[in-house]
Scaffold this active site. Structure first.
Site, PDB file in Angstrom:
ATOM      1  N   LYS A  75       0.904  -1.096   0.031  1.00 43.76           N
ATOM      2  CA  LYS A  75      -0.014   0.133   0.039  1.00 43.76           C
ATOM      3  C   LYS A  75       0.865   1.180  -0.100  1.00 43.76           C
ATOM      4  O   LYS A  75       1.716   1.246   0.786  1.00 43.76           O
ATOM      5  CB  LYS A  75      -0.918  -0.064   1.188  1.00 43.76           C
ATOM      6  N   SER A 150      -9.711   2.112   2.925  1.00 44.20           N
ATOM      7  CA  SER A 150      -8.691   2.854   2.045  1.00 44.20           C
ATOM      8  C   SER A 150      -7.765   1.797   1.257  1.00 44.20           C
ATOM      9  O   SER A 150      -7.083   2.396   0.324  1.00 44.20           O
ATOM     10  CB  SER A 150      -8.037   4.069   2.835  1.00 44.20           C
ATOM     11  N   SER A 174     -10.101  -0.306   7.199  1.00 43.82           N
ATOM     12  CA  SER A 174      -9.375  -0.032   5.900  1.00 43.82           C
ATOM     13  C   SER A 174      -8.696  -1.174   5.467  1.00 43.82           C
ATOM     14  O   SER A 174      -8.089  -1.305   4.271  1.00 43.82           O
ATOM     15  CB  SER A 174      -8.411   1.068   5.826  1.00 43.82           C
TER      16      SER A 174
END
Length: 495
Positions: A75, A150, A174
């Protein structure tokens, strides 16, 4: 190689059926072929192949563990030396990190090969991955829908076989929510288990990194490499207090104490919060979760009705505390030291204003404004301190519940993935999508999402497993037993 687990890839590498370079090339080709998903912000094939060559050398020398040579996507909230680290924001569009985050460093030390940096909601603020400066990520199960956020890029990458595993972060859901929406497994460990050093901060008392992969077994393998004390992170749990190195897969495949192979979960008490099964839960999600719970009963578990009475207060509590911390953390992005700087300005104050106006997206600006407001003189006591008090009450609710059960289960989200653009004009509806995950984060408890079937339009549904502090190994044991009895985690979207 498609849809391979980490265990399978590790065995193939050890048997020399495939090389790390071949694996890297395969997944790089997959990333290019599915560029329409917009799952990645940045790839560097030359750097990836160099890492793969080094992994092959380690494998040839016999100096390699079970993760050596296996590709992973990170990420883009984790800084990676020599790679861009944008946090999904224009503010950091051109930032290249001079160092590795601890998570990246530890997985690299285990021999894993970085495929690229995945797309995400800007500064991890969002539930749909539509808030990225680099455009929305699309759900591999239906490209007209969101993958969750997210960590949407990481979830989409694993679901679409662009990577066998990925890192994510979870501040209010998330990891768990995109794992649910995308049909993969993901775990948020106990707060402080995984170092935040080198993880671009959103809300420091809530942010926690974790793995996203196909199976509980894969997540256990990754978490074992990621977790542990780090002196560079002031919130890292110390040895003897949850920060010790741990094999999170040590219980996999073993029945619970007193159980047997036929009913491996005999004696397990699963708490079902009545607040998680109310009117706001969509019927298709309810049906899938109830079917998953019935399967767990077949494996020997007992279902116990419990209450988490302050669940409805988790949203207002979170949206006071998280923006307050974000307004402080994001004050460092001012155009002076690094990141975006406005091209034209009159003076220093004007440069600050224009840089931040240009560099931040609307959702980030909204949360900075809210956070600044609740911390301002005259409102601090009324909002921020009250939110902290409710946070402690929410944590106590969980401890009261664990007096009646061993783990807590329920849906991850009230609905399956919604259509792109469906909720972007209504922030409150977007925030409500996290109603079942926020309280776990506020309490600092571990939580995970496990594929549990499909709802409307053939979209994935996740089962949420919440454990008490430091009980990740038992959660993974339970999830693994469920996955041995079901095949939801093996289902894949059309190529």
């Amino acid at each position: 190689m498609t849809a391979s687990t980490l265990k399978t890839l590790s065995a193939q590498l050890a048997a020399k059926e495939v090389s790390a370079v071949e694996l890297a090339r395969h997944y790089l080709a997959r990333i290019e072929a599915r560029a329409d998903l917009n799952a990645f912000i940045h790839v560097d094939p030359e750097a990836t192949l160099a890492q793969a060559q080094a992994a092959d050398a380690r494998l040839a020398a016999g100096d390699a563990g079970p993760l050596a040579g296996i590709p992973i996507a990170h990420k883009d909230v984790f800084v990676t030396r020599g790679w861009r680290a944008t946090a999904g924001s224009k503010m950091l569009d051109s930032y290249v990190s001079p160092f590795d985050a601890t998570v990246v460093e530890r997985l690299a030390a285990a021999g894993m090969v970085t495929l690229g940096k995945t797309n995400m909601d800007e500064f991890a603020m969002g539930s749909s991955n539509e808030n990225s400066h680099f455009g929305p990520v699309k759900n591999p199960w239906d490209v007209a829908r969101v993958p969750g956020g997210s960590s949407g890029g990481s979830a989409a990458a694993v679901a679409a076989d662009l990577a066998p595993a990925a890192t994510g972060t979870d501040t209010g859901g998330s990891i768990r929510q995109p794992a649910s929406f995308s049909g993969i497994t993901g775990i948020k460990p106990t707060y402080g288990r995984v170092s935040r050093y080198g993880m671009i901060a959103f809300a420091s008392s809530l942010d926690q990194g974790g793995p996203m992969a196909r199976t509980a077994e894969d997540c256990a393998l990754l978490l074992s490499a990621m977790a542990g004390f780090d002196a560079r992170d002031s919130t890292s749990l110390e040895p003897g207090r949850g920060g010790d190195a741990e094999d999170f897969g040590r219980l996999l495949g073993r029945p619970l104490e007193g159980a047997d192979a036929a009913r491996p979960l005999a004696g397990l008490r699963i708490g079902l919060p009545q607040e998680y099964f109310g009117a706001g839960l969509a019927d298709d999600v309810r049906t899938a979760v109830r079917a998953a719970l019935a399967e767990l009963e077949t494996l020997g578990a007992t279902l116990v009705d419990i209450s988490l009475p302050k669940t409805e207060l988790s949203i207002p509590t979170y949206y006071v505390i998280a923006p307050a911390e974000a307004s402080s953390n994001l004050s460092r992005f001012d155009g002076v030291r690094y990141g975006h700087r406005a091209a034209a300005y009159r003076d220093l104050a004007d440069m600050y204003r224009k840089t931040r106006a240009e560099g931040f997206g609307w959702e980030v600006k909204r949360r900075i404004l809210v956070g600044t407001y609740v911390l301002s003189h005259g409102y601090y006591d009324a909002y921020y301190l009250q939110a902290q008090k409710i946070r402690r009450i929410i944590a106590q609710d969980f401890q009261n519940a664990f007096g009646q059960c061993d783990v807590i289960m329920g849906p991850v989200a009230p609905t399956v993935a919604w259509k792109l653009g469906e909720k972007t004009d209504d922030p409150l509806q977007m925030y409500l999508a996290d109603i079942f995950t926020l309280s776990t984060s506020l309490a600092g408890l571990p939580g995970m999402s496990v594929p549990a079937g499909f709802g409307a339009n053939g979209l994935p549904v996740g089962l949420q497993i919440i454990g008490n502090y430091f009980e990740e190994a038992r959660m993974l044991q339970i999830a693994h037993a469920f996955q041995q009895a079901t095949d939801w985690h093996t289902r894949r979207p059309a190529a």
